[in-house]
Write a protein that holds these residues in place. Structure first.
Motif, PDB file in Angstrom:
ATOM      1  N   ASP A 247       0.844  -1.188   0.000  1.00 39.41           N
ATOM      2  CA  ASP A 247       0.000   0.000   0.000  1.00 39.41           C
ATOM      3  C   ASP A 247       0.883   1.241   0.000  1.00 39.41           C
ATOM      4  OD1 ASP A 247      -2.303   1.516   0.030  1.00 39.41           O
ATOM      5  OD2 ASP A 247      -3.225   0.414   1.675  1.00 39.41           O
ATOM      6  N   HIS A 248       0.244   2.402  -0.025  1.00 38.76           N
ATOM      7  CA  HIS A 248       0.993   3.658  -0.083  1.00 38.76           C
ATOM      8  C   HIS A 248       1.893   3.844   1.127  1.00 38.76           C
ATOM      9  CE1 HIS A 248      -1.517   5.804   2.971  1.00 38.76           C
ATOM     10  NE2 HIS A 248      -2.344   4.828   2.657  1.00 38.76           N
ATOM     11  N   ASP A 249       1.547   3.196   2.250  1.00 41.85           N
ATOM     12  CA  ASP A 249       2.353   3.323   3.463  1.00 41.85           C
ATOM     13  C   ASP A 249       3.349   2.181   3.631  1.00 41.85           C
ATOM     14  OD1 ASP A 249       0.622   1.266   3.977  1.00 41.85           O
ATOM     15  OD2 ASP A 249      -0.356   2.202   5.701  1.00 41.85           O
ATOM     16  N   TYR A 309      -7.241   5.820  -5.356  1.00 43.41           N
ATOM     17  CA  TYR A 309      -5.864   5.493  -5.728  1.00 43.41           C
ATOM     18  C   TYR A 309      -5.626   5.875  -7.184  1.00 43.41           C
ATOM     19  CZ  TYR A 309      -5.199   2.684  -1.494  1.00 43.41           C
ATOM     20  OH  TYR A 309      -5.072   2.264  -0.193  1.00 43.41           O
ATOM     21  N   THR A 329       3.545  -1.393  -6.049  1.00 45.69           N
ATOM     22  CA  THR A 329       3.274  -0.442  -4.974  1.00 45.69           C
ATOM     23  C   THR A 329       2.135   0.475  -5.393  1.00 45.69           C
ATOM     24  OG1 THR A 329       5.586  -0.484  -4.259  1.00 45.69           O
ATOM     25  CG2 THR A 329       4.235   1.370  -3.521  1.00 45.69           C
ATOM     26  N   GLU A 331      -0.569   3.731  -4.960  1.00 50.87           N
ATOM     27  CA  GLU A 331      -0.393   5.147  -4.622  1.00 50.87           C
ATOM     28  C   GLU A 331      -1.757   5.808  -4.431  1.00 50.87           C
ATOM     29  OE1 GLU A 331       1.478   9.268  -6.521  1.00 50.87           O
ATOM     30  OE2 GLU A 331       1.742   7.347  -7.549  1.00 50.87           O
ATOM     31  N   ARG A 332      -1.981   6.325  -3.243  1.00 52.19           N
ATOM     32  CA  ARG A 332      -3.205   7.079  -2.960  1.00 52.19           C
ATOM     33  C   ARG A 332      -3.065   8.517  -3.444  1.00 52.19           C
ATOM     34  NH1 ARG A 332      -7.448   6.071   0.433  1.00 52.19           N
ATOM     35  NH2 ARG A 332      -7.399   4.148   1.665  1.00 52.19           N
TER      36      ARG A 332
END
Length: 756
Positions: A247-249, A309, A329, A331-332
Motif C-alpha cells: 500500500d501507499h504506506d 488510488y 506499490t 499510490e493514494r
C-alpha cells in the motif's frame, strides 16, 4: 433363413463402421496434399500469416521463415505449401457443397497453460466460399451458467453468455478462437488454398485430449464426425507469478489488477473464471503473496485499489521460468479517513443478475470481501434478495461477518426485491438483527406485506436504517405518455387541447404561457410533449414521472410515516434522483442521501461506483470553515488520535452516521470533506433562519486527476442528443481546494429551517 439374412445385412454395416473408425483413428497426416493454386495470392496470404505470427509473439524460426519468404517472392505455390505444411496443426477441407472435413496436420500439438498458443491451419477450399471460418470444441466455452441475459446486455458483454456450461462439465479447459485481426481477415478469401491462425488457450497443464472442429455456417460439418478431430495436447505449465503488493504506506495489502497482452486480451480469460475471480470483470483482486498464472511474454498491467488510488500502469515481461515475483506499490491521491470519513456501498449482491447460479448459487462472503477491500471501501453491505435467497440467507449475522477486518467491514442484510413488498419500490434494510420477517417462515414467498412501509417499520424497530434502492427506476419522464395523461384528465371539452380554464390549478410541467408556444390559447399534445421534454432536463422540475419501476415510488409516504432514512443515488438517472430528493426536502422532511452501486445489477464492473462517505464521530482532522468567512477565512483543523484515524471501525456507528446525514455521496473521484453552512456541518444540527439573509458556505473539496470512463448506470453516451448531467468536473487537480461562497436566501417559508 433368418441367420443367412442377418449375416448378409451385417457385413455391409461392419464395412461402413470400419470405414468410419478408420477416419477417426487415422486423422493425423504426416504430409498434406499440395493443391494447385495461383502463386501470387497464396504468397500474399502466407506473408500476412508470417507477420501475424510475429505479431502474436510466436514467429517461425529464422531459417524456415526465410525459406518460406523466398518461395513467396518466387510465387512458387507448390513449394510454399511444402514448406509451410510441416508447421500445420490442423487442416480444413471444404468440398463443393461447403461440407467441412478436418484433418490433423504434422505439427506437434503443444500448448502453453495460461496463454493463447497460435496454431497454423491450412484451408483447402474447393467451394471457394468467402464466409467466416469458425473453430469449435466441446472442451471450450464458459465454465459457468445461469447468468441473467439483461445483465450481460447492460455490460455489452453478451459473448460471455454464449454456450453456458449448463451440464456442469469439468472438461471445459480450452478457449478457442480464430485470429482475425489485421494483417489477417475475419473471412475466407475464396482462394483454393490459404492459411489461417487459430488461438488455443488451456487453463490446465499436462496431457489433455480435446476435440477440435471447424465450420463455416451452422450444420455444414461433414458426415461421420469428419468435421472434427481428436488432438492430444501437451500443455506446458504456466508461470506462477507471485504479487508482492504494498500500500501507499508500505504495508502489505490487497489490490486490483488487470493484465493484458499486446492484442488487448485479458488474462486470465473471463469465460474461464470462477470465484474468487468474477467472469464479468476484466480485473482480478489479489492480496500480497497471492498468485496469478501467466504465460511467458510481455504484458500491460494496471494496478489500483479503487478511485481513491491512482492507476499505476506499466509494461512487464514474464520470463520462461517456473515462478516469478512481481513487485507492485499502490499510490493514494486522497485518504478521506484523515478527515474522519469512511466509505461504504450500502447495496451490493452476492447472487443474482450477473452472478452465475452454477456451479454455485452466487458467490460467498470471502469473495465479496475481496471485492470490497479491493476497491478501498471501508464498508460493504451485501443484501440478500430474491435470486438464491434461501441459499444466501445462511450468511446473515446480526453484526459484521467474522472475516471482517478492523477497517474493512462486511455486513449481510436484506433488499426487499424479487419477493415480498416490492410492488411500490425496492428497499434496503441495513443493520438488521433478525432477517426473518414475522410470518414469512424464512421464505421469500410467504408472509410479506404488499407495500413497503410495514417492512421499513419492522427494520426501524430493530434499530436498523432504511432507504429506497435505485431510486429513479420508474421515476423517469415519458414525454408522450405524461402528455396524454394530462390531456385525458383535463380536456373536458374533448377538443384535443387544454384551455386555460380546464388547466385551472392543475400541476403542469411549466407555466401555462411557456407551454403555449403558438399562443393559441390552448395546449396541444405536441406542445405538452415538448414541455415535458424540456422539464425532464431541468432540476428541479414538475413533470409527473411514470411510477412504473422498482425505485422510490412509495418514498413520499414512507418519509411522512417516519420510517425512511435515505434515498439512494448514483446508480440511476441523476436528474430524477435529485429531483425526487429536492421535492421531499422542499416539503420540510430532512431526508438523507446515500450512494450505492447495486452491484452487479445496475453496474457490474466493480462495487463502490456509487458510494457514501460517512463521518464517524471521534476520528479525523475534520476540516471545517469558520463562521467569519471572507477572503481571509481560515479553515479550522481538528484531530483525534494518530493522524485522526480510527484503529477499528464500528458498523453501528457508521450506519448511524449515514442515518444522521454526517456524509456526502460521491463516485470516489470527487470529495467534499469540509462542507459547512454558517459553521454547521451536515448531520450536526440545523441552521435556523428567521428571514431572508445571506449565509456563508465553506467547503474543502478535492478532485481526482483521472475521471471515470463510465458511470454507474449505462454509458456516457446519452440517447437522442440529451445532455449528460451525471458527472460535473470542476477541477483536474488532486490537491485540496478550499472554497468560501456566499448564498442569498431570498424566500423563506414560515417556521422552516435549513436542515443539515
Amino acid at each position: 433363413m433368418f441367420w443367412r439374412f442377418a449375416r448378409r445385412l451385417c457385413l455391409p454395416l461392419v464395412s461402413v463402421l470400419v470405414s468410419l473408425l478408420g477416419v477417426a483413428t487415422d486423422a493425423r497426416s504426416d504430409e498434406l496434399s499440395v493443391i494447385p493454386v495461383e502463386g501470387q495470392p497464396l504468397a500474399a496470404n502466407v506473408r500476412r500469416v508470417l507477420d501475424a505470427l510475429a505479431l502474436v509473439g510466436q514467429p517461425l524460426p529464422p531459417n524456415p521463415a526465410a525459406a518460406i519468404r523466398s518461395a513467396a517472392d518466387a510465387r512458387d505455390a507448390a513449394r510454399l505449401q511444402a514448406l509451410l505444411d510441416r508447421h500445420v496443426l490442423l487442416a480444413v477441407a471444404i468440398n463443393p457443397e461447403s461440407r467441412v472435413k478436418v484433418l490433423r496436420g504434422p505439427a506437434p500439438a503443444q500448448l502453453q497453460q495460461g496463454g493463447y498458443t497460435p496454431v497454423l491451419v491450412k484451408v483447402m477450399n474447393e467451394s471457394t466460399i468467402t464466409k467466416r471460418l469458425k473453430i469449435i470444441s466441446p472442451q471450450a466455452g464458459p465454465v459457468y451458467a445461469g447468468v441473467a441475459p439483461l445483465s450481460l446486455q447492460r455490460q455489452q458483454q453478451t459473448e460471455l453468455g454464449v454456450n453456458p456450461n449448463e451440464q456442469g462439465s469439468r472438461e471445459r479447459f480450452l478457449a478457442v478462437e480464430m485470429f482475425a485481426a489485421p494483417p489477417l481477415t475475419d473471412k475466407l478469401s475464396g482462394l483454393e488454398v490459404e492459411y489461417a491462425i487459430a488461438l488455443i488457450y488451456s487453463h490446465e497443464a499436462g496431457k489433455r485430449e480435446a476435440t477440435i472442429g471447424f465450420d463455416v455456417e451452422q450444420g455444414n460439418q461433414d458426415l461421420g464426425f469428419r468435421g472434427e478431430v481428436p488432438v492430444l495436447f501437451d500443455v506446458r505449465p504456466a508461470v506462477v507469478v507471485t504479487l508482492n503488493v504494498r500500500d501507499h504506506d508500505g504495508r502489505p495489502t490487497l489490490g486490483k489488477f488487470t493484465f493484458r497482452d499486446a492484442q488487448g486480451r485479458v488474462y486470465p480469460p473471463q469465460a474461464k473464471r470462477l470465484a474468487p475471480d468474477l467472469f464479468f470483470q476484466p480485473h482480478v483482486y489479489r492480496a500480497s503473496g497471492e498468485t496469478v498464472l501467466l504465460p511467458p511474454g510481455k504484458f500491460h498491467v494496471e494496478a489500483s485499489r479503487g478511485p481513491e488510488y491512482r492507476v499505476q500502469r506499466r509494461e512487464i515481461e514474464i520470463p520462461a521460468a517456473a515462478a516469478h515475483t512481481l513487485d507492485l506499490t499502490l499510490e493514494r491521491w486522497i485518504d478521506t479517513a484523515r478527515y474522519g470519513f469512511y466509505s461504504g456501498d450500502h447495496h451490493i449482491h452476492a447472487a443474482g443478475c450477473a452472478h452465475y447460479t452454477s456451479p454455485t448459487e452466487g458467490v460467498g462472503p470471502e469473495d465479496m470481501f475481496r471485492q470490497v477491500k479491493g476497491e478501498g471501501l471501508n464498508v460493504g453491505c451485501v443484501l440478500t434478495w430474491g435470486p438464491c435467497f434461501r441459499y444466501q440467507r445462511q450468511f446473515f449475522q446480526p453484526q459484521p461477518l467474522d472475516l471482517s477486518e478492523p477497517l474493512t467491514l462486511l455486513k449481510y442484510d436484506i433488499e426487499v426485491s424479487g419477493f415480498g413488498s416490492q410492488a411500490l419500490g425496492h428497499v434496503c434494510l441495513l443493520n438488521l438483527k433478525d432477517q426473518t420477517y414475522p410470518g414469512s417462515n424464512g421464505l421469500e414467498t410467504e408472509g410479506w406485506p404488499t407495500w413497503t412501509v410495514p417492512v421499513l417499520r419492522w427494520c426501524k424497530e430493530q434499530g436498523g436504517v432504511t432507504g429506497y434502492a435505485h431510486s429513479a427506476s420508474g421515476l423517469w419522464i415519458d414525454e408522450e405518455s405524461a402528455s396524454k395523461r394530462l390531456l385525458a384528465r383535463l380536456d373536458r371539452s374533448g377538443d384535443g387541447q387544454i384551455s386555460r380554464e380546464e388547466a385551472g390549478a392543475a400541476l403542469l410541467p411549466a407555466p401555462y404561457d411557456q407551454i403555449d408556444a403558438d399562443r393559441s390559447g390552448g395546449l396541444s399534445l405536441a406542445e405538452l410533449v415538448a414541455s415535458h421534454a424540456r422539464a425532464a432536463e431541468q432540476l428541479p422540475n414538475l413533470a409527473i414521472p411514470e411510477m412504473n419501476g422498482v425505485g422510490a415510488m412509495e418514498l413520499p409516504v414512507a418519509v411522512a410515516e417516519g420510517v425512511c432514512d435515505f434515498i439512494s443515488a448514483m446508480d440511476t438517472r441523476r436528474i430524477q434522483e435529485w429531483n425526487t430528493w429536492y421535492h421531499v426536502l422542499n416539503c420540510g422532511f430532512p431526508l438523507k442521501a446515500s450512494g450505492e452501486t447495486d452491484f452487479p445489477c445496475m453496474s457490474s464492473r466493480n462495487v463502490g461506483q456509487g458510494r457514501v462517505y460517512v463521518r464517524v464521530e471521534g476520528s479525523g482532522f475534520g476540516v471545517q470553515g469558520s463562521e467569519q468567512g471572507g477572503q481571509g477565512s481560515k479553515f479550522k483543523v481538528r484531530s483525534s488520535g494518530a493522524e485522526g484515524k480510527l484503529e477499528r471501525l464500528d458498523f453501528a456507528a457508521w450506519v448511524e452516521g449515514l442515518r444522521a446525514g454526517r456524509s456526502y455521496v460521491s463516485d470516489g473521484y470527487a470529495h467534499a470533506v469540509g462542507f459547512a453552512v454558517e459553521g454547521v456541518r451536515p448531520g450536526e444540527g440545523d441552521v435556523a433562519l428567521t428571514g431572508p439573509r445571506s449565509v456563508r458556505i465553506t467547503a474543502a473539496v478535492a478532485f481526482a486527476e483521472e475521471m471515470p470512463l463510465a458511470v454507474a448506470h449505462g454509458t456516457l453516451t446519452p440517447a437522442a442528443g440529451r445532455r449528460v448531467l451525471w458527472y460535473i468536473c470542476v477541477s483536474r487537480s488532486s490537491s485540496m481546494l478550499l472554497a468560501s461562497i456566499e448564498m442569498r436566501v431570498r424566500r423563506l417559508r414560515k417556521n422552516v429551517c435549513a436542515k443539515m
